[in-house]
Design an enzyme around this catalytic site. Structure first.
Site, PDB file in Angstrom:
ATOM      1  N   HIS A  21       0.830  -1.203   0.000  1.00  0.00           N
ATOM      2  CA  HIS A  21       0.000   0.000   0.000  1.00  0.00           C
ATOM      3  C   HIS A  21       0.870   1.260   0.000  1.00  0.00           C
ATOM      4  CE1 HIS A  21      -2.691   3.184   1.432  1.00  0.00           C
ATOM      5  NE2 HIS A  21      -3.681   2.432   0.976  1.00  0.00           N
ATOM      6  N   ARG A  22       1.845   1.327   0.878  1.00  0.00           N
ATOM      7  CA  ARG A  22       2.855   2.387   0.960  1.00  0.00           C
ATOM      8  C   ARG A  22       2.310   3.744   1.408  1.00  0.00           C
ATOM      9  NH1 ARG A  22       6.982   2.289  -4.011  1.00  0.00           N
ATOM     10  NH2 ARG A  22       5.230   3.251  -5.091  1.00  0.00           N
ATOM     11  N   ASP A  23       1.107   3.768   1.953  1.00  0.00           N
ATOM     12  CA  ASP A  23       0.620   5.017   2.556  1.00  0.00           C
ATOM     13  C   ASP A  23      -0.443   4.713   3.612  1.00  0.00           C
ATOM     14  OD1 ASP A  23       0.564   7.722   3.021  1.00  0.00           O
ATOM     15  OD2 ASP A  23      -0.822   8.184   1.392  1.00  0.00           O
ATOM     16  N   ILE A  24      -0.136   3.737   4.460  1.00  0.00           N
ATOM     17  CA  ILE A  24      -1.050   3.392   5.538  1.00  0.00           C
ATOM     18  C   ILE A  24      -1.011   4.493   6.597  1.00  0.00           C
ATOM     19  CG2 ILE A  24      -1.496   1.772   7.421  1.00  0.00           C
ATOM     20  CD1 ILE A  24      -2.265   0.622   4.757  1.00  0.00           C
ATOM     21  N   ASN A  28      -6.479   7.142   5.725  1.00  0.00           N
ATOM     22  CA  ASN A  28      -6.761   6.224   4.614  1.00  0.00           C
ATOM     23  C   ASN A  28      -7.505   4.969   5.066  1.00  0.00           C
ATOM     24  OD1 ASN A  28      -5.628   7.879   2.716  1.00  0.00           O
ATOM     25  ND2 ASN A  28      -3.627   6.900   2.758  1.00  0.00           N
TER      26      ASN A  28
END
Length: 284
Positions: A21-24, A28
């Protein structure tokens, strides 16, 4: 506990499909009163890169939830960066405050080492020389994990143990989503969730019938070949514009861009210009 449980179940599914995911971060995560949680905003997501020689961008994850290997300039990382973000959110749920709230990436790294202590060289094997020098140049810090018990009254021994397994400096030793779901801290929450709140189990006159697999995995890795075929911004805009117009002509509810938004005129102008170029090429 329930939020952490359903969050990890969703992350387990993503990771089983080979997706990072790289943007937890909390912003979000969408959750309703029935504890149905959805992970959103996949703008920074990508398929897991198995070739460790391939460089990956470090411009990912909101700073407060960014794993130390990214802060230290690692050129390659795995789904453990998402687990670190989960640990930060878990601590935030317990303490009702951001765990590592710094003004800069360097200060962020300093706050992490204040809690976890100075990492061994083996935990910094993928770090860039500058970041490694910054850690070694400073005084040696002992771990102070006992402060995690002071987050709140809900920071039990099992909760802190799971948190410490998520917030490990070395990504190779960080717990996976699958193993985290099997942690004793989540046993009660799993039973409670599947007893009365989930959609995968159901009730009959004789009692509750539970699913065979509480947290299923993806059957196949995600296929990103379609995205790889998109080679320019203009191509993406053309496809989005075509999708919108196709929706308007069908029987489904119209899907429109807000005509009052600041980007509306620019989007229409750019897609119209691109369409005219494509038409001229086809005429030739």
């Amino acid at each position: 506990m329930l939020l952490t449980l359903v969050f990890l179940a969703g992350l387990k599914y993503l990771h089983s499909a080979g997706i990072l995911h790289r943007d937890i971060k909390p912003g979000n995560l969408l959750v309703n009163s029935n504890c149905v949680l959805k992970i959103c905003d996949f703008g920074l997501a990508r398929v897991e890169e198995l070739d460790e020689s391939q460089h990956m961008t470090q411009e990912v994850v909101t700073q407060y939830y960014r794993a130390p290997e990214i802060l230290m300039g690692s050129r390659h990382y795995q789904n453990a960066i998402d687990i670190w973000s989960v640990g930060c959110i878990f601590a935030e749920l317990l303490g009702r405050r951001i765990l590592f709230q710094a003004q800069s990436p360097i200060q962020q790294l300093d706050l992490i080492t204040d809690l976890l202590g100075t990492p061994p060289l083996t935990a910094m094997r993928s770090a860039c020389e500058g970041a490694r020098a910054h850690i070694l140049r400073g005084p040696h810090k002992p771990p102070s994990l006992s402060v995690l018990y002071m987050l709140s009254g809900e920071a039990t021994h099992e909760a802190v143990h799971l948190l410490c397994r998520m917030l490990l400096f070395d990504p190779m030793k960080r717990i996976s989503a699958k193993d985290a779901l099997a942690h004793p801290y989540l046993e009660e929450g799993r039973l409670r969730y599947h007893t009365c709140m989930c959609h995968c189990c159901y009730s009959v006159s004789s009692g509750r019938v539970y699913t065979a697999d509480f947290e299923p995995t993806a059957s196949d890795r995600f296929d990103d070949s379609y995205e790889k075929s998109l080679t320019s911004v203009w191509q993406v805009k053309e496809l989005v514009h075509r999708f919108i117009t196709d929706q308007q002509q069908g029987k489904r509810p119209p899907l429109c861009i807000n005509p009052h938004s600041a980007a509306f005129k620019t989007f229409i102008r750019s897609t119209a210009w691109h369409s005219s170029k494509v038409s001229k090429k086809e005429e030739r």
